[in-house]
Design an enzyme around this catalytic site. Structure first.
Site, PDB file in Angstrom:
ATOM      1  CD  GLU A   1       2.752  -7.704  -3.868  1.00  0.00           C
ATOM      2  OE1 GLU A   1       3.179  -5.970  -3.845  1.00  0.00           O
ATOM      3  OE2 GLU A   1       1.190  -7.522  -5.032  1.00  0.00           O
TER       4      GLU A   1
ATOM      5  CG  HIS B   1       7.478  -1.544   6.540  1.00  0.00           C
ATOM      6  ND1 HIS B   1       9.331  -1.750   5.769  1.00  0.00           N
ATOM      7  CD2 HIS B   1       6.894  -0.218   5.896  1.00  0.00           C
ATOM      8  CE1 HIS B   1       9.103  -0.641   5.385  1.00  0.00           C
ATOM      9  NE2 HIS B   1       8.512   0.641   5.578  1.00  0.00           N
TER      10      HIS B   1
ATOM     11  NE  ARG C   1       7.801   2.857   9.184  1.00  0.00           N
ATOM     12  CZ  ARG C   1       6.893   4.008   8.571  1.00  0.00           C
ATOM     13  NH1 ARG C   1       6.620   3.799   7.905  1.00  0.00           N
ATOM     14  NH2 ARG C   1       6.013   4.291   9.915  1.00  0.00           N
TER      15      ARG C   1
END
Length: 218
Positions: free
Chosen positions: A59, A110, A168
């Site tokens: 990331e 999410h 999500r």
């Protein structure tokens, strides 16, 4: 206020609208951190493989790549789960993106407790707290599928860094919420006894709570 017949997720709106914007705006490039299906980047990747970069489970590196692309004149979108971005790459977000005020759009899915099935390690609960304190960074949490599409149109026009917080799970569409302007709240329903302020898909639960309060004449 709720359209319970139709339930869609904000991440699905992201995948669909990003593809639509990508067809019109050739400056858009997308950087993924290993989760193109879950973050709904696979549609853009299939249509524009030369404008899609997969960095894998990295990331920090992914955000660095996105920042470099933005410095080269691109509109860079970087996506992962909220717990990983901005969770793991906060330093890169703070120093490279926000301090330099680059045109990077961090779009994370999410978020929140709704990822219960994935366990505590995947529940991004702190993302708003650690992003809203950063300079030059706009933080947006759309309430539903439709507002996500409106938000994407707005942030694609806006210059500078944006954090877009998505979910999500599929939730109902919110009625009386047709207008979207960065920095401006929408009034979904007026009342006289209490004021409830919220953001993101949890607005669905807030409306249900309001309906229960109405039974008590509140």
């Amino acid at each position: 206020m709720l359209n319970n017949k139709i339930k869609k997720s904000t991440r699905d709106a992201y995948g669909e609208e990003l593809l639509r914007l990508g067809k019109k705006d050739k400056k858009i490039v997308v950087v993924s951190a290993d989760l193109p299906e879950s973050t709904r980047l696979q549609y853009f990747a299939k249509e524009f493989p030369s404008r899609f970069i997969e960095c894998g489970v990295a990331e920090q590196n992914a955000l660095g790549v996105a920042n470099g692309l933005a410095l080269a004149g691109k509109t860079a979108y970087m996506s992962s789960f909220a717990v990983f971005s901005p969770g793991r790459n906060w330093d890169q977000l703070r120093v490279s993106v926000c301090y330099s005020n680059t045109n990077v759009k961090i779009v994370s899915t999410h978020s929140g407790l709704a990822v219960g099935e994935d366990g505590a390690s995947h529940q991004g609960l702190e993302d708003i707290a650690i992003t809203r304190c950063l300079p030059n960074l706009i933080v947006i949490a759309p309430v539903d599928y439709l507002e996500t599409k409106r938000a994407l149109k707005a942030i694609n026009k806006a210059k500078g860094p944006v954090y877009l917080r998505l979910a999500r799970n599929k939730t109902p569409l919110i009625k009386n919420n047709a207008n979207f302007k960065i920095g401006k709240a929408n009034i979904i329903k007026r009342g006289k006894d209490i004021t409830i302020i919220g953001c993101g898909p949890i607005i669905n639960e807030i409306i249900l709570a309001e309906q229960e309060l109405k039974k008590q004449k509140i």
